[in-house]
Design an enzyme around this catalytic site. Structure first.
Site, mmCIF file in Angstrom:
data_model
loop_
_atom_site.group_PDB
_atom_site.id
_atom_site.type_symbol
_atom_site.label_atom_id
_atom_site.label_comp_id
_atom_site.label_asym_id
_atom_site.label_seq_id
_atom_site.Cartn_x
_atom_site.Cartn_y
_atom_site.Cartn_z
ATOM 1 N N CYS A 13 -7.762 -23.392 -8.243
ATOM 2 C CA CYS A 13 -8.048 -24.460 -9.217
ATOM 3 C C CYS A 13 -7.578 -25.835 -8.747
ATOM 4 O O CYS A 13 -7.860 -26.844 -9.400
ATOM 5 C CB CYS A 13 -7.417 -24.133 -10.573
ATOM 6 N N CYS A 66 -2.429 -24.190 -5.536
ATOM 7 C CA CYS A 66 -3.368 -23.127 -5.903
ATOM 8 C C CYS A 66 -4.707 -23.428 -5.249
ATOM 9 O O CYS A 66 -5.317 -24.472 -5.528
ATOM 10 C CB CYS A 66 -3.527 -23.040 -7.420
ATOM 11 N N CYS A 71 -4.257 -21.364 -13.749
ATOM 12 C CA CYS A 71 -5.432 -20.480 -13.767
ATOM 13 C C CYS A 71 -5.102 -19.021 -13.495
ATOM 14 O O CYS A 71 -5.977 -18.160 -13.643
ATOM 15 C CB CYS A 71 -6.470 -20.974 -12.756
ATOM 16 N N CYS A 92 -0.431 -18.999 -10.229
ATOM 17 C CA CYS A 92 -0.676 -20.350 -10.725
ATOM 18 C C CYS A 92 -0.567 -20.373 -12.244
ATOM 19 O O CYS A 92 -1.279 -19.621 -12.926
ATOM 20 C CB CYS A 92 -2.057 -20.829 -10.281
ATOM 21 N N ASP A 107 18.487 -6.148 -23.107
ATOM 22 C CA ASP A 107 17.722 -5.453 -22.073
ATOM 23 C C ASP A 107 18.365 -5.745 -20.717
ATOM 24 O O ASP A 107 18.397 -6.887 -20.271
ATOM 25 C CB ASP A 107 16.273 -5.956 -22.097
#
Length: 412
Positions: A220, A217, A204, A201, A338
């Site tokens: 929350c 979620c 949260c 999430c 990268d």
């Protein structure tokens, strides 16, 4: 229609002229389109030039990890039904490139602007957009781009005070989190094929639940917003429940999603979905992407894929085995240096295809394909790869600078 009630100051006119001269000089010596150097010169002479150039336009900003350039093109085509459009159609999406594009749009009504993710909040402050389209966020250029959750937070903070209408993909939790700070959001159910950057999430940090096409979620309560527009197979459904057929020359589900978002943007400016979608059909290729070119008496289809999410979507486009596939990967500045992201791509989807590997980082890619258990050949260049490929159209998949190298070599 917007009118140019604030003509450019003498300083701004000088900056535009100098920028055009610098761009022309860059083109003359074969350094590319010159849009970036031209914009840099212009902004050095007048740091407020971007805001001045956008002052008479209805500006639409488009940002995402994948699909920015194509969606920008589709929106621009749709809005031409209502007036002239200026756009950074070739993808120069940082402030200098955007400035160069807008410098050529003194007679335009709309400015449809692709914006690099890292610059979205700043450009939105400068140009006072009427609308902002947000498509998706996923990992990209890991050596220099912010982690996706951090980028979503920057967007969220940057959009909090902006009066633009945000047209956002409710199926991407990171986009939903970023856009939900805006007071005026139009939600589009555009789908999300790549979910590996959105399991937690963004609000949260809890684990997101993903039943069917929904997400929420349980810790929350943050959840998928209710869309007013939706991609449904080969149709886009508008807020009135009417379904409009999507007919594109651009392939794949991702481009249907781009078209659905583009239709929602166009409708915000009064262009009906039927008109918008008919105009999108005229787009056959975008900055060389999806073009089929003739090279060494073979047909090559050029496909751009810059990150794991993009490669996943691209694999769904290619013709079935035994169609030959050339893969090319570089790791220059514009790509990100990268290459660890190669390990996030499911190359097993290429099983059964004759595979040929080229590019600056062909050995990095070869190791990844070896671990995936695939048969492949490493080649020195495109000429050798095409020469060794068995009969049939060849699918060519490359990341950003590798794609540009290929376009130069095959004459597109």
């Amino acid at each position: 229609m917007a009118g140019n009630s604030d003509p450019l100051t003498p300083r701004a006119k000088l900056a535009v002229t100098a920028g055009r001269a610098a761009a022309a000089a860059s083109r003359a010596v074969g350094r590319g389109s010159g849009s970036v150097i031209g914009g840099k010169v212009a902004l050095r002479l007048d740091p407020d030039l971007l805001a001045r150039l956008a002052g008479h336009l209805d500006v639409i900003l488009v940002s995402a990890t994948n699909g920015k350039t194509t969606t920008t093109r589709l929106i621009a085509e749709a809005l031409r039904a209502s007036g002239p459009v200026v756009s950074n159609a070739l993808g120069a999406n940082m402030p200098a490139g955007i400035t160069s594009a807008l410098a050529g749009g003194s007679d335009a009504r709309f400015g449809v602007i692709e914006v690099d993710e890292k610059y979205l909040a700043g450009v939105a402050r400068d140009v006072t957009p009427k609308a902002i389209a947000l498509l998706n966020l996923s990992r990209d250029q890991l050596d220099r781009a912010a982690e996706t959750r951090m980028l979503a937070e920057k967007w969220r903070e940057g959009l909090a005070g902006n009066k633009a209408t945000v047209i956002a993909n409710c199926d991407d939790p990171l986009i939903a989190w970023a856009a939900s700070s805006s007071p005026n959001v139009v939600w589009v159910a555009a789908g999300q094929a790549w979910k590996d950057d959105a399991w937690s999430c963004p609000s949260c940090g809890g684990v997101l639940q993903r039943p069917s096409d929904d997400w929420f979620c349980s810790e929350c309560g943050f959840r998928r917003p209710m869309p007013s527009w939706a991609l449904a197979g080969d149709q886009v459904v508008d807020p009135h429940g009417s379904a409009w057929p999507i007919r594109l020359r651009l392939p794949g589900r991702a481009n249907k999603a781009n078209a659905a978002t583009s239709a929602a943007v166009a409708a915000h400016f009064g262009v009906p979905p039927q008109v918008a979608l008919e105009r999108m059909y005229e787009v056959q290729a975008v900055a060389g992407r999806y073009d089929v070119v003739r090279f060494q008496n073979r047909d090559l289809r050029l496909l751009l894929a810059k990150n794991p999410a993009g490669w996943l979507e691209t694999f769904s486009l290619i013709d079935p085995p035994p169609t030959p596939v050339i893969l090319s990967v570089n790791a220059r500045g514009a790509d990100g240096t990268d290459t660890s992201w190669l390990w996030d791509v499911d190359y097993g989807r290429l099983a059964g295809h004759p595979i040929f590997v080229i590019g600056d980082r062909k050995l990095d890619l070869a190791v990844r394909l070896e671990v995936a258990g695939l048969d492949f050949r490493v080649c020195e260049n495109a000429d050798e790869a095409v020469g060794q490929a068995p009969p049939g159209r060849i699918e060519v998949i490359a990341n950003y600078t590798a794609f540009q190298d290929l376009r130069r070599r095959v004459g597109n």
